[in-house]
Write an enzyme that holds these catalytic residues in place. Structure first.
Site, PDB file in Angstrom:
ATOM      1  N   SER A  76       0.833  -1.203   0.000  1.00 43.65           N
ATOM      2  CA  SER A  76       0.000   0.000   0.000  1.00 43.65           C
ATOM      3  C   SER A  76       0.868   1.253   0.000  1.00 43.65           C
ATOM      4  O   SER A  76       2.030   1.224   0.420  1.00 43.65           O
ATOM      5  CB  SER A  76      -0.887  -0.028   1.252  1.00 43.65           C
ATOM      6  N   ASP A  77       0.277   2.344  -0.466  1.00 45.02           N
ATOM      7  CA  ASP A  77       0.962   3.630  -0.400  1.00 45.02           C
ATOM      8  C   ASP A  77      -0.069   4.754  -0.262  1.00 45.02           C
ATOM      9  O   ASP A  77      -1.175   4.650  -0.796  1.00 45.02           O
ATOM     10  CB  ASP A  77       1.823   3.869  -1.643  1.00 45.02           C
TER      11      ASP A  77
END
Length: 193
Positions: A76-77
């Protein structure tokens, strides 16, 4: 419910973020945490969710050769998007201060992407939340940075911390997206497996 669907998978969360770990736990999923160092650089031409999609995918690359057939990797980011620019994690006090000054008294977007990878498929999804900040006093910004040291957070703040409680006047969209990732979208995606 979801844990029964995922029982055949070895779920791996590739994130050091305690918030993401807490959010994934809240879905009653068994998982392990494994991270690999990735230089979080992206092409300048990318905008908005293209950046977080790119970086979430990038974080999956070092794992791809070693994924077993029953492994399910989650990367994720998150970025803060304001004035057509991305704010990532501040490197020091000065950067954190400048970021919070920029967000003070304005509206910005928090964009989070999640990449779900196995040995036979990869899917990336994202979500955007609009966050409204009241005008912050300089001493409030200073107190928050000195006390909470938000150097691991995009835009230099955590919605669940003191600054979120005293500074955020309204959000449009998912609270959890700002905190770590859009749990509702992740749940829906994992439910399809």
């Amino acid at each position: 419910m979801l844990s029964a669907k995922l029982h055949k998978y070895n779920v791996i969360l590739a994130s050091k973020s305690p918030r993401r770990q807490t959010l994934l736990k809240s879905l009653d999923i068994s998982f392990t945490v494994d991270t690999k160092e990735v230089e979080e650089l992206y092409p300048d031409k990318l905008k908005h969710s293209e950046i977080t999609d790119y970086l979430a995918d990038l974080k999956a690359i070092p794992f791809k050769k070693e994924l077993k057939s029953n492994d399910l990797l989650i990367t994720s980011d998150t970025i803060v998007w304001i004035d057509n620019k991305a704010l990532g994690k501040p490197k020091n006090y000065e950067e954190a201060y400048q970021m919070l000054k920029k967000l003070s008294g304005t509206t910005h977007e928090v964009i989070t992407s999640i990449c779900i990878t196995s040995s036979f498929f990869q899917h990336t999804l994202n979500d955007t939340t609009i966050v409204h900040f009241r005008k912050l006093l300089d001493e409030e910004i200073d107190y928050y940075i000195q006390t909470y040291k938000p150097f691991d957070k995009a835009g230099a703040y955590g919605i669940q911390e003191w600054i979120g409680k005293i500074g955020i006047t309204k959000i449009e969209g998912s609270y959890f997206n700002v905190m770590g990732f859009p749990v509702h979208k992740l749940y829906k995606e994992l439910s399809k497996l």
